[in-house]
Design an enzyme around this catalytic site. Structure first.
Site, mmCIF file in Angstrom:
data_model
loop_
_atom_site.group_PDB
_atom_site.id
_atom_site.type_symbol
_atom_site.label_atom_id
_atom_site.label_comp_id
_atom_site.label_asym_id
_atom_site.label_seq_id
_atom_site.Cartn_x
_atom_site.Cartn_y
_atom_site.Cartn_z
ATOM 1 N N ILE A 1 -2.163 5.971 -13.042
ATOM 2 C CA ILE A 1 -2.193 6.721 -12.081
ATOM 3 C C ILE A 1 -0.899 7.366 -11.728
ATOM 4 C CG2 ILE A 1 -4.411 6.522 -11.089
ATOM 5 C CD1 ILE A 1 -3.415 4.775 -8.371
ATOM 6 N N ALA B 1 9.967 7.439 -8.133
ATOM 7 C CA ALA B 1 11.058 7.180 -7.935
ATOM 8 C C ALA B 1 11.358 5.151 -8.000
ATOM 9 C CB ALA B 1 11.868 7.733 -6.531
ATOM 10 N N LYS C 1 0.884 -0.918 -6.919
ATOM 11 C CA LYS C 1 2.022 -0.794 -7.603
ATOM 12 C C LYS C 1 3.039 -2.160 -7.639
ATOM 13 C CE LYS C 1 4.658 1.779 -3.903
ATOM 14 N NZ LYS C 1 5.184 2.887 -2.726
ATOM 15 N N ASP D 1 8.653 11.843 6.566
ATOM 16 C CA ASP D 1 8.843 12.430 5.192
ATOM 17 C C ASP D 1 7.633 12.633 5.081
ATOM 18 O OD1 ASP D 1 9.909 12.727 2.829
ATOM 19 O OD2 ASP D 1 9.792 11.194 2.087
#
Length: 357
Positions: A31, A35, A54, A151
Site C-alpha cells: 500500500i 523514505a 511497515k 511534521d
C-alpha cells in the site's frame, strides 16, 4: 540455496522487498513506500481483521534515523487515542542485537489526506470540518502528553473511506519543555513550517503544530498548498505575501537579527482577505483559518481554542476530547546512540508484545 523460513514465520515479497513476519499475518497487497520502508496490508488471523505492516530494512545504518524510529515506537506505544495511529505489534527480532530490519504493525488505513486533496473526489465543507476536527482532537491529546508532532502535513494524516482520520509519523516529535540542544534539526516539510521555525527562533511551542494544521486546512479548502516555497527565503516571502508585513512587535520573537533585517527590507505587503483567496469557502471556516495562520506564535490560537471555535459547533464536545493521563516520559531519549544500544532498545519494545519469549 534459499534460506528456510524460520518456524512460526511466513515469507512474502512486496515491491521487491522480502517480508518475514509471524505466520498469523497473511499478505494482501502493498500500500505504500516511503523514505523509511515499504508498507503492506495484511490479514491478522489472531486478532481478526486487517493491519498495516511497515518494514524498515537496514534500520540501523543511520543512527539518527534509527533513533527516530525508536522514538516513534515509544510514542505510539504510549498513545491511546482514536485519532492517532495505533501500534499493534513490533515483530520480535531474532536476537537482542545483530539484526537489521524492523517490522511495525499498525491499524490499516486506506489512504492519506494528500491523496484525497489531489483526487477528483468532491470535498464538501462537512468533509473538511470533520477532517480538521479529528486532527485537532488528536493534537489536543498529543499536546496534553507534552509532545509536539512537528511534521504535520497531509501525507501524515491517514484516512479511511468513512472519513475517520489518524495522525501518523511521529519520528520527529519532541517534548516542549525539555532543553534540547538542537530542536531545529530537520523539522517539518518546508511548506508547513511555522515562521518561527523557518526563521530559526528558539521559541518553539505547541503552536508550531497549529500553524501546520492551518496550512493543511487551507490546502483542503483550496485543493493546493498555500505556501509552496522553493527555499526558506521564498517561504518567508510567500507567508508575508498572504499575511502582510509583520509589525515590529510581531517580530520580537525572531532572535536572528539577519532574519529581521531581511523581512524589514522586503516590500511592504498588506494582508490579503481570506475570502479573496477562497471565495467559495464557508466564512466561518475562514475565520478559524485566520486564527491559526498568525505570524506571531504568541498570538496564534492553541488547539483548545480552535476546537471551541464555532466552526466545530456540531462536533465539539469537551467531554469526548480526551487528554493524556500523564505526560510522555522523554528521559529515554537522552543518550548517544550506537547500533547495539538502539537494537537492544527496539528489542525491548518488541518484547512488550511478545512476553512469552
Amino acid at each position: 540455496m534459499e534460506e528456510r523460513t524460520p518456524a512460526g514465520k511466513t515469507k512474502f515479497s512486496a515491491g521487491g522487498t522480502t517480508f518475514i513476519v509471524d505466520d498469523r499475518f497473511s499478505y494482501i497487497k502493498k500500500i505504500g513506500q516511503g523514505a523509511y520502508g515499504v508498507v503492506v496490508a495484511a490479514n491478522d488471523s489472531k486478532a481478526g481483521g486487517k493491519v498495516g505492516i511497515k518494514k524498515i530494512p537496514n534500520a540501523f545504518e543511520d543512527l539518527i534515523d534509527a533513533k527516530r524510529i525508536l522514538r516513534e515506537i515509544k510514542l505510539l506505544g504510549f498513545f491511546d487515542h482514536e485519532n492517532i495511529i495505533s501500534l499493534l505489534d513490533v515483530q520480535l527480532p531474532p536476537s537482542r542485537t545483530g539484526y537489521n530490519d524492523i517490522y511495525i504493525v499498525t491499524d490499516l488505513m486506506e489512504t492519506d489526506l494528500h491523496r484525497v486533496v489531489y483526487s477528483r473526489q468532491d470535498l464538501s465543507d462537512d468533509h473538511i470540518q470533520y477532517f480538521m476536527y479529528q486532527v485537532l482532537r488528536g493534537l489536543l491529546y498529543m499536546h496534553s502528553a507534552n509532545v509536539i508532532h512537528r511534521d504535520l502535513k497531509p501525507s501524515n494524516l491517514l484516512v479511511n473511506k468513512n472519513c475517520d482520520l489518524k495522525i501518523c509519523d511521529l519520528g520527529l516529535a519532541r517534548g516542549y519543555d525539555r532543553e534540547t540542544e538542537n530542536l531545529t534539526e530537520y523539522v517539518v516539510t518546508r511548506w508547513y513550517r511555522a515562521p518561527e521555525v523557518i526563521l530559526n527562533s528558539s521559541m518553539y511551542t505547541k503552536q508550531i503544530d497549529v500553524w501546520s494544521c492551518g496550512c493543511v486546512f487551507a490546502e483542503l479548502i483550496g485543493r493546493a498548498p498555500l505556501f509552496p516555497g522553493d527555499d526558506y527565503l521564498d517561504q518567508v516571502q510567500r507567508v508575508i505575501g498572504v499575511l502582510g508585513t509583520p509589525t515590529a512587535d510581531d517580530m520580537h520573537f525572531i532572535g536572528n537579527p539577519a532574519a529581521r533585517r531581511f523581512i524589514s527590507k522586503l516590500p511592504k505587503r498588506e494582508k490579503m482577505k481570506w475570502s479573496t483567496l477562497y471565495p467559495k469557502a464557508n466564512p466561518v471556516a475562514l475565520d478559524l483559518l485566520d486564527k491559526m495562520l498568525v505570524f506571531n506564535p504568541e498570538k496564534r490560537w492553541n488547539v483548545e481554542q480552535c476546537l471551541a471555535h464555532p466552526y466545530f459547533q456540531d462536533l465539539h464536545n469537551a467531554d469526548e476530547e480526551p487528554v493524556a493521563s500523564e505526560p510522555f516520559d522523554w528521559s529515554f531519549d537522552n543518550f548517544e546512540p550506537t547500533k547495539e544500544i538502539l537494537q537492544s532498545m527496539v528489542y525491548e519494545e518488541a518484547l512488550k508484545f511478545h512476553p512469552q519469549r
